[in-house]
Scaffold this active site. Structure first.
Site, PDB file in Angstrom:
ATOM      1  N   THR A   1       0.873  -4.662  -1.616  1.00 26.94           N
ATOM      2  CA  THR A   1      -0.551  -4.897  -1.337  1.00 26.94           C
ATOM      3  C   THR A   1      -0.984  -4.472   0.064  1.00 26.94           C
ATOM      4  O   THR A   1      -2.105  -4.770   0.482  1.00 26.94           O
ATOM      5  CB  THR A   1      -0.872  -6.390  -1.533  1.00 26.94           C
ATOM      6  OG1 THR A   1       0.012  -7.161  -0.687  1.00 26.94           O
ATOM      7  CG2 THR A   1      -0.665  -6.824  -2.976  1.00 26.94           C
ATOM      8  N   GLU A   2      -0.119  -3.776   0.777  1.00 26.55           N
ATOM      9  CA  GLU A   2      -0.372  -3.480   2.192  1.00 26.55           C
ATOM     10  C   GLU A   2      -1.714  -2.784   2.439  1.00 26.55           C
ATOM     11  O   GLU A   2      -2.393  -3.072   3.429  1.00 26.55           O
ATOM     12  CB  GLU A   2       0.770  -2.626   2.755  1.00 26.55           C
ATOM     13  CG  GLU A   2       2.062  -3.393   3.017  1.00 26.55           C
ATOM     14  CD  GLU A   2       2.979  -3.483   1.806  1.00 26.55           C
ATOM     15  OE1 GLU A   2       4.137  -3.873   1.954  1.00 26.55           O
ATOM     16  OE2 GLU A   2       2.512  -3.171   0.677  1.00 26.55           O
TER      17      GLU A   2
END
Length: 258
Positions: A134-135
């Protein structure tokens, strides 16, 4: 104060347990260092043939710790390089470890937690488990794990899951070839144990070690160079306006409109 990582050996199986359930087993420098030391201990332990990585509580790992993210906002470039190298050391320790590492994923494995599972040789998960890199949603990049992910899933899938940052269920992870087995929560402990015991009793330890080396050396001959690039990218992106804005919004629990 409880230990961040628990280490236990039974029947030639070392179980390394992430033990921050009150923080959803979120990663911070102390936990990353403790995990690295635990894997190095297992490597040297003559009573150990196979390693299982699991976590206490209902989450495998929710990614980066909030206090750690807050600290990152104040890091200079050299500190970010050192921090990126810390995660690289953990991942490469697992990847090159001469013993087989099995991840037992129950609950969320998100961002760095998903990366941690990705590095392992074999991955079991429950149907309720979920995965996600999810960076990009907080202005960050999944730099180091991307060096390993590209050999597990095809480029089409890698682009989709890294660029969207979407969270996906275990069955989807299985379809992507990211994980090996989906096993219900009532049976996963037994299934992981049976799998580990079969490796212990049916396979030569030396052959397992050399086969693992063969796979890593033939599929990723340029891994070290790629990782060095990833470390530099990791450090540089932390100086960007988007990263600082994304982290601030995440810490303040504010929805960000990119």
């Amino acid at each position: 104060m409880e230990e961040l990582v628990l280490y236990n050996v039974i029947d030639r199986i070392a179980t390394i347990t992430i033990n921050r359930p009150e923080k959803r087993n979120a990663l911070n420098p102390a936990l990353v260092d403790a995990l690295t030391l635990a894997f190095l201990q297992a490597e040297e332990d003559e009573q150990v043939k196979v390693i299982v990585l699991n976590a206490n509580g209902g989450t495998f790992s929710a990614g980066a710790d909030l206090e750690y993210l807050q600290q990152l906002q104040n890091n200079n470039f050299e500190e970010n390089i050192a921090d990126s190298n810390r995660l690289k050391k953990l991942f490469t320790t697992i990847y090159y470890l001469p013993k087989i590492v099995i991840a037992q994923v129950e609950g969320h494995a998100i961002a760095g937690g998903c990366g941690l599972a990705t590095i392992c040789d074999i991955i079991f998960a429950t149907p309720e488990s979920s995965f996600g890199y999810t960076e990009v949603k907080i202005g960050f990049v999944p730099a180091i794990v991307s060096c390993f992910l590209m050999q597990k899933v095809n480029e089409t899938i890698a682009r989709e899951i890294l660029l969207t940052g979407k969270i996906f269920p275990a069955m989807q992870a299985l379809e992507y070839n990211l994980i090996n087995f989906v096993t219900n929560s009532a049976e996963i402990n037994q299934k992981v144990k049976e799998f580990a015991l079969s490796l212990c009793s049916e396979s030569s330890g030396n052959s397992l070690m050399i086969t693992k080396q063969l796979i890593s050396q033939t599929t990723k001959p340029l891994l070290e160079k790629t990782l060095e690039t990833a470390v530099q990218i990791n450090a540089r992106v932390r100086e960007s306006a988007d990263f600082k804005r994304g982290i601030a919004s995440f810490l303040n629990k504010e929805k960000i409109n990119w």
